[in-house]
Design a protein around this motif. Structure first.
Motif, mmCIF file in Angstrom:
data_model
loop_
_atom_site.group_PDB
_atom_site.id
_atom_site.type_symbol
_atom_site.label_atom_id
_atom_site.label_comp_id
_atom_site.label_asym_id
_atom_site.label_seq_id
_atom_site.Cartn_x
_atom_site.Cartn_y
_atom_site.Cartn_z
ATOM 1 N N THR A 312 0.817 -1.209 0.000
ATOM 2 C CA THR A 312 0.000 0.000 0.000
ATOM 3 C C THR A 312 0.843 1.248 0.000
ATOM 4 N N LYS A 313 2.117 1.120 0.384
ATOM 5 C CA LYS A 313 2.977 2.290 0.399
ATOM 6 C C LYS A 313 3.427 2.666 -1.008
ATOM 7 N N ALA A 314 3.580 1.635 -1.873
ATOM 8 C CA ALA A 314 4.114 1.918 -3.192
ATOM 9 C C ALA A 314 3.020 2.115 -4.221
ATOM 10 N N SER A 315 2.205 1.072 -4.467
ATOM 11 C CA SER A 315 1.264 1.145 -5.568
ATOM 12 C C SER A 315 -0.186 1.282 -5.136
ATOM 13 N N LYS A 316 -0.513 0.979 -3.887
ATOM 14 C CA LYS A 316 -1.858 1.080 -3.344
ATOM 15 C C LYS A 316 -2.901 0.423 -4.255
ATOM 16 N N PRO A 317 -2.752 -0.882 -4.553
ATOM 17 C CA PRO A 317 -3.708 -1.544 -5.424
ATOM 18 C C PRO A 317 -4.964 -1.934 -4.670
ATOM 19 N N SER A 318 -5.971 -2.325 -5.433
ATOM 20 C CA SER A 318 -7.217 -2.780 -4.832
ATOM 21 C C SER A 318 -7.165 -4.282 -4.650
ATOM 22 N N ALA A 319 -8.000 -4.797 -3.748
ATOM 23 C CA ALA A 319 -8.022 -6.235 -3.497
ATOM 24 C C ALA A 319 -8.567 -6.997 -4.688
ATOM 25 N N SER A 320 -9.409 -6.373 -5.505
ATOM 26 C CA SER A 320 -9.990 -7.038 -6.654
ATOM 27 C C SER A 320 -9.024 -7.008 -7.824
ATOM 28 N N PRO A 321 -8.817 -8.146 -8.549
ATOM 29 C CA PRO A 321 -7.885 -8.161 -9.656
ATOM 30 C C PRO A 321 -8.268 -7.202 -10.768
ATOM 31 N N ASP A 322 -9.560 -6.922 -10.931
ATOM 32 C CA ASP A 322 -9.994 -6.053 -12.011
ATOM 33 C C ASP A 322 -10.167 -4.609 -11.572
ATOM 34 N N ALA A 323 -9.903 -4.312 -10.297
ATOM 35 C CA ALA A 323 -10.146 -2.963 -9.797
ATOM 36 C C ALA A 323 -9.187 -1.952 -10.385
ATOM 37 N N ALA A 324 -8.017 -2.410 -10.885
ATOM 38 C CA ALA A 324 -7.054 -1.480 -11.460
ATOM 39 C C ALA A 324 -7.630 -0.783 -12.685
ATOM 40 N N ASN A 325 -8.604 -1.414 -13.363
ATOM 41 C CA ASN A 325 -9.195 -0.818 -14.548
ATOM 42 C C ASN A 325 -10.064 0.385 -14.217
ATOM 43 N N ASN A 326 -10.357 0.641 -12.947
ATOM 44 C CA ASN A 326 -11.118 1.826 -12.578
ATOM 45 C C ASN A 326 -10.314 3.093 -12.821
ATOM 46 N N ASN A 327 -8.996 2.984 -12.840
ATOM 47 C CA ASN A 327 -8.150 4.114 -13.170
ATOM 48 C C ASN A 327 -8.260 4.393 -14.663
ATOM 49 N N PRO A 328 -8.322 5.673 -15.062
ATOM 50 C CA PRO A 328 -8.465 5.979 -16.500
ATOM 51 C C PRO A 328 -7.377 5.344 -17.347
ATOM 52 N N PHE A 329 -6.180 5.156 -16.786
ATOM 53 C CA PHE A 329 -5.090 4.570 -17.556
ATOM 54 C C PHE A 329 -4.734 3.159 -17.078
ATOM 55 N N HIS A 330 -5.669 2.536 -16.355
ATOM 56 C CA HIS A 330 -5.494 1.154 -15.883
ATOM 57 C C HIS A 330 -4.202 1.017 -15.073
ATOM 58 N N CYS A 331 -3.928 1.996 -14.244
ATOM 59 C CA CYS A 331 -2.725 1.979 -13.409
ATOM 60 C C CYS A 331 -3.121 1.885 -11.928
ATOM 61 N N PRO A 332 -2.440 1.118 -11.123
ATOM 62 C CA PRO A 332 -1.348 0.236 -11.547
ATOM 63 C C PRO A 332 -1.873 -0.974 -12.300
ATOM 64 N N SER A 333 -0.993 -1.616 -13.049
ATOM 65 C CA SER A 333 -1.401 -2.796 -13.798
ATOM 66 C C SER A 333 -1.621 -3.970 -12.857
ATOM 67 N N LYS A 334 -2.196 -5.025 -13.371
ATOM 68 C CA LYS A 334 -2.348 -6.235 -12.578
ATOM 69 C C LYS A 334 -0.965 -6.803 -12.270
ATOM 70 N N PRO A 335 -0.784 -7.461 -11.119
ATOM 71 C CA PRO A 335 0.517 -8.083 -10.827
ATOM 72 C C PRO A 335 0.901 -9.061 -11.922
ATOM 73 N N TRP A 336 2.202 -9.089 -12.218
ATOM 74 C CA TRP A 336 2.690 -10.024 -13.231
ATOM 75 C C TRP A 336 2.387 -11.462 -12.823
ATOM 76 N N LYS A 337 2.572 -11.756 -11.523
ATOM 77 C CA LYS A 337 2.228 -13.062 -10.967
ATOM 78 C C LYS A 337 1.693 -12.850 -9.558
ATOM 79 N N PRO A 338 0.881 -13.763 -9.039
ATOM 80 C CA PRO A 338 0.458 -13.648 -7.631
ATOM 81 C C PRO A 338 1.662 -13.793 -6.707
ATOM 82 N N PHE A 339 1.664 -13.012 -5.641
ATOM 83 C CA PHE A 339 2.751 -13.078 -4.657
ATOM 84 C C PHE A 339 2.191 -13.664 -3.377
ATOM 85 N N ASN A 340 2.717 -14.815 -2.965
ATOM 86 C CA ASN A 340 2.253 -15.508 -1.772
ATOM 87 C C ASN A 340 3.401 -15.640 -0.781
ATOM 88 N N PRO A 341 3.609 -14.635 0.064
ATOM 89 C CA PRO A 341 4.728 -14.706 1.017
ATOM 90 C C PRO A 341 4.440 -15.706 2.116
#
Length: 370
Positions: A312-341
């Motif tokens: 949330t400090k860097a890109s502040k994405p939404s929990a929904s995979p498609d929520a990034a499309n709410n931005n006019p320029f689809h930013c930030p993009s979807k993660p390249w791969k899921p990250f499971n720490p």
């Protein structure tokens, strides 16, 4: 009168100049905003990550995580892309020929992604990264300053792991309450630290074999895995080793039932076996006559998977995979791969953390006069 009119003309020109150039200043000189999920932007980001990894000499290569913003401008026949994106450490070691696109994210260690900026010149067929910088904050960048005496990641298939893994498995077979011997299944991660000798920190899991302890004192080539009655144990171990002193390796292991999480499993190469070419007989892991059945070691806290989330400090994405499309320029993009720490207690904590010396093992003070 003439001076007054001249002053008014100069003032008018200054106002016009300010108006025109004020409009230009309001626009970003690096170009216009474009979609973060545009194929050309993704191609530019891939080029930037590859260029950065070319300069890595130790540690792990980076892999793209998300594209945060992208701008495009023209420079003759080239299109100039100015990118801001995040990246994460991959499970591919620096210097390997394996492209980062064939790697997965490293599941342990730092959970926040690194922020990167890049300038990429592109044509229809080529991408030329002219500049790429990634902010590592407090992380030491190996190609700029090496850390002598710090734990270093080593390849899980390295021949150097034969002795420390064999010592760890022998220690487990000695102190466990199982009626059968266990042998290696897979290696998760491994680090090596130079002290007065070598200190290995390992994560691995084992399978029960067909060899009963009542009939076999130690593992042999006959002790294959019991595939009909599967039983797993996963372990974290710390092994101190000084082969030039002709001393037996000292192993401390913490194990629990069950296999390792799939995100940290790596298959060993064909034919690799820790039972071959052993140069040590380890009296330190042989049960004493007064205590032939030592109690099992305390169990480490079970590793648990955390839910996939973005920084949330860097890109502040939404929990929904498609929520990034709410931005006019689809930013930030979807993660390249899921990250499971993964997070766990005991030796599976961040490999860069200091480890207390075991009794009779190596200590940091051993470096004095070494």
């Amino acid at each position: 009168m003439m001076r007054s009119r001249l002053g008014l003309c100069v003032l008018g020109l200054l106002c016009l100049h300010s108006s025109v150039f004020g409009q230009d200043a309001a626009q970003d000189p690096t170009g216009v905003l474009i979609f973060c999920d545009d194929p050309s932007v993704e191609r530019a980001a891939h080029s930037a990550v590859s260029k950065f990894n070319e300069g890595m000499s130790t540690g792990h290569n980076l892999a793209l995580f998300q594209i945060l913003s992208a701008r495009k401008s023209e420079n003759g026949a080239d299109s100039v892309y100015s990118l801001r994106f995040t990246s994460r450490k991959s499970d591919c070691l620096a210097g390997s020929n394996k492209p980062w696109t064939d790697c997965d994210y490293l599941p342990h260690g730092r959970k926040e992604p690194f922020t990167c900026n890049a300038t990429v010149y592109m044509t229809e067929t080529e991408a030329d990264t002219r500049q790429v910088d990634c902010r590592f904050e407090n992380v030491i960048i190996p190609e700029r300053a090496s850390c002598l005496g710090c734990p270093q990641d080593i390849d899980e298939n390295s021949e150097d792991l034969k002795v420390p893994i064999s010592a760890s498995i022998s220690k487990y077979n000695t102190i466990s309450n199982s009626t059968h011997l266990f042998s290696l299944n897979r290696v998760g991660y491994a680090t090596r630290q130079v002290l007065a000798g070598f200190r290995f920190k390992l994560s691995f899991d084992m399978k029960k074999t067909v060899c009963a302890k009542a009939e076999h004192n130690d593992l042999s080539e006959l002790c294959g895995h019991d595939e009909e009655n599967l039983e797993f144990a996963n372990c974290n171990s710390t092994v101190d080793l000084a082969p030039w002193r002709l001393e037996a390796p000292l192993a401390e292991v913490q194990c629990e039932a069950g296999s390792m999480p799939p995100t940290v499993l790596k298959r060993r190469p064909p034919g690799w076996s820790p039972l071959r070419n052993l140069e040590y007989n380890n009296p330190a892991i042989t049960p004493s006559p007064s205590n032939p059945t030592a109690p099992p070691p305390p169990k480490a806290a079970k590793a648990k998977e955390e839910s996939s989330e973005e920084d949330t400090k860097a890109s502040k994405p939404s929990a929904s995979p498609d929520a990034a499309n709410n931005n006019p320029f689809h930013c930030p993009s979807k993660p390249w791969k899921p990250f499971n720490p993964i997070s766990s207690a005991g030796p599976m904590k961040d490999p860069t953390e200091a480890t207390p010396a075991v009794d009779g093992g190596f200590k940091d003070t051993d470096l004095i006069g070494a």
